[in-house]
Design an enzyme around this catalytic site. Sequence first.
Site, short mmCIF file in Angstrom:
data_model
loop_
_atom_site.label_atom_id
_atom_site.label_comp_id
_atom_site.label_asym_id
_atom_site.label_seq_id
_atom_site.Cartn_x
_atom_site.Cartn_y
_atom_site.Cartn_z
N GLY A 62 0.81 -1.22 0.00
CA GLY A 62 0.00 0.00 0.00
C GLY A 62 0.83 1.25 0.00
O GLY A 62 0.79 2.03 0.93
N ARG A 80 2.35 5.39 8.49
CA ARG A 80 3.21 4.22 8.55
C ARG A 80 4.08 4.16 7.29
O ARG A 80 5.27 3.92 7.34
CB ARG A 80 2.30 3.00 8.69
CG ARG A 80 2.96 1.66 8.57
CD ARG A 80 3.67 1.31 9.85
NE ARG A 80 4.96 0.78 9.43
CZ ARG A 80 5.61 -0.18 10.03
NH1 ARG A 80 5.15 -0.68 11.12
NH2 ARG A 80 6.75 -0.61 9.56
N ASP A 81 3.45 4.41 6.18
CA ASP A 81 4.19 4.48 4.92
C ASP A 81 5.30 5.51 4.99
O ASP A 81 6.45 5.25 4.68
CB ASP A 81 3.24 4.94 3.80
CG ASP A 81 2.68 3.77 3.04
OD1 ASP A 81 2.97 2.64 3.45
OD2 ASP A 81 1.97 3.99 2.06
N LEU A 82 4.91 6.69 5.45
CA LEU A 82 5.87 7.78 5.49
C LEU A 82 7.07 7.40 6.32
O LEU A 82 8.21 7.60 5.93
CB LEU A 82 5.21 9.02 6.08
CG LEU A 82 4.15 9.66 5.19
CD1 LEU A 82 3.39 10.72 5.97
CD2 LEU A 82 4.80 10.27 3.96
#
Lengths: 124, 500
Positions: A62, A80-82
């Site tokens: 994602g 969380r991605d960042l």
Amino acid sequence: MARVQPINKKARRVDADTLATPLAAAAAPDAAAGNDVVALQQGGAPTGPNIPLGCSFVFSPGWEVDSSGGTAGLCQPVERDLYDCYITCFWPVHVPDLYNHAPDWTAKCAAAQKDWRKIDLIFP
Amino acid sequence: MIDGTATAEPQTVSRRSTRFRRGEFHAFAGDGAPFVYMTPSAAVYRLDDASVAVLDTLAQGDCSPDELAQALRSRFPLPEVKEAIEELVRIRAVEAFLETPRKAPPAELPAPSPAALQRASGKRVPLSTLVMNVTSKCNLSCAYCYEYGEDRLSEASDKPRFMDEPTARASVDFMFAESGDQKLVNLTFFGGETLLNFKVLKAALGYARERGATLGKRVEASLTTNATLLRSEIIDWLVENDVGVTVSMDGNKEQQDTFRVFKGGMGSYGTVAPNVKELLARHTRRPVGARVTLTKQNLDVRSIYDHLAHTLGFWEVGFAPVTTSWQRDYAIQEDGFYDMLTQFQSLAAEYLEFALAGKRHKFSNVRDTLEEIHKGLNKSHPCGAGMGLMGVATDGDVALCHRFAGSDAHKLGTVHGGVDHDKQQAWLAEHHIATKTDCKTCWARPLCAGGCYHEAHTRYGDTHRPNLHYCEWIRSWTNTCLEVYGTIAAKRPEFLQQFD
Ligand code: SF4
Ligand code: SF4
């Protein structure tokens, strides 16, 4: 150590663990980059405390957009991605350039779980 | 590796030079010598003059190696400065980073990743202490009591007031089942007034010892009581069964009778004091401690201590401020906390004097903190509640700890069905220190970790909240204990061996 004397039990443990790290490398990450970052292909994790880096260590699906092209339906929260890219990745491309252009990008965000809305928007 | 972001620099910028800045630590003095308490590792170091000078210089702002050498050249030979820097970098009191225009962002605490939680749930924390609330009834009616008084948490009406024997036995089975491969388990009885249900607690311990013998596990037992019902036969039983006793008591007659009264309003000192004397005279194998609840009306720590430690002769005396919402009449207010701190500090000074003379002092608040400092405890959670410690309510519901026992909102399972481990894991993850934004930059967080959940719940209605009303107090008190620790380390290090 000659100048700094470990007093409690934890200090003695830290001392024993960090003795594995050559002091020169610790004090000068720049010059000793060769010793400081070790690829797993080079024969496994170094002795002493070490931090595995890179998104291949964690399951991070994602990325930038969801199936509709937005960010509402990412399979994990965007913060969380960042932080996967920002802290643990050696490939600073998906996130603002925190070294030169946007050094204070996350300055107002003390804990991503709560404060991710305070992360600055950066326009290149 | 010193700084993850710095070493992540691509090679093209490697011509930038290294600079130094201060890391996260708390500096304190012991016997006039300089020490640092490192956050987050909880390690304690003693510094020499050169390393102090390096840290002082960096307090003015970050420096390049040359600037640092320049600033200190008149006072120390260069090799000494270099050595100090290297060692400070190693313990992380100094961070080396590559020169960039940015300010240092606050260090990111590693939040538990889903993978780590997964691993943690596979590797459960075994239960080491079970607190059994054998009754929620009490023969005293102390206005400040959280179990009975205005800050009551559990809806006691739908729960039995007394635990029955089958539930007590089931609790013991539960304790062993959840204790993993621990060889030692602690069974603690709590209430209400535990001795109102002496029959059941006696049966429970008998059964626990019997099962423990079969399973090859040792059972340490203890109970808390208000001492009003301590009869000779009960004392005999406590001695025979090696049961540790903590007496909730608030001081001399006047102090005790302020709040610790019977239903009709009569003070309890007259009943309690003779019982305590008999207990102390006969129960000599296990230390018997007093636990004092401090309130606005009863804050004279010195005289309470003297009475309990010397007049009555308790083995140790521990103090805690009443847990209550701030509006209550007995809640300790701002100036009261300051007063309490000053008194704690003067008792701590006496503890130090005793320690340096090789004598035992009875103020247990210092002792407990010294032990944590010595071990370098670095807490992910403020206490063992919901982890290695759980509380059982009278009906067999299992909750975070004794203070939450009986509260449905804080239930983790039942003694019959076991712990809901998914719920437990989720709860622990939610309450991890990494989720407490306010504690992020606090140097005392390895020891405090946000403080008691029950206190937070009473104060803010939310167990997640750090107890920010205490921070100043906690940091001052932790600093006092660090100073005591440092002084003992400098002057009589062998005293600290007892905490190894
Ligand atoms: S509650 Fe206060 S004293 Fe405790 S760790 Fe958090 S900020 Fe520090
Ligand atoms: S939550 Fe509070 S009362 Fe319960 S075990 Fe923890 S510190 Fe003690």
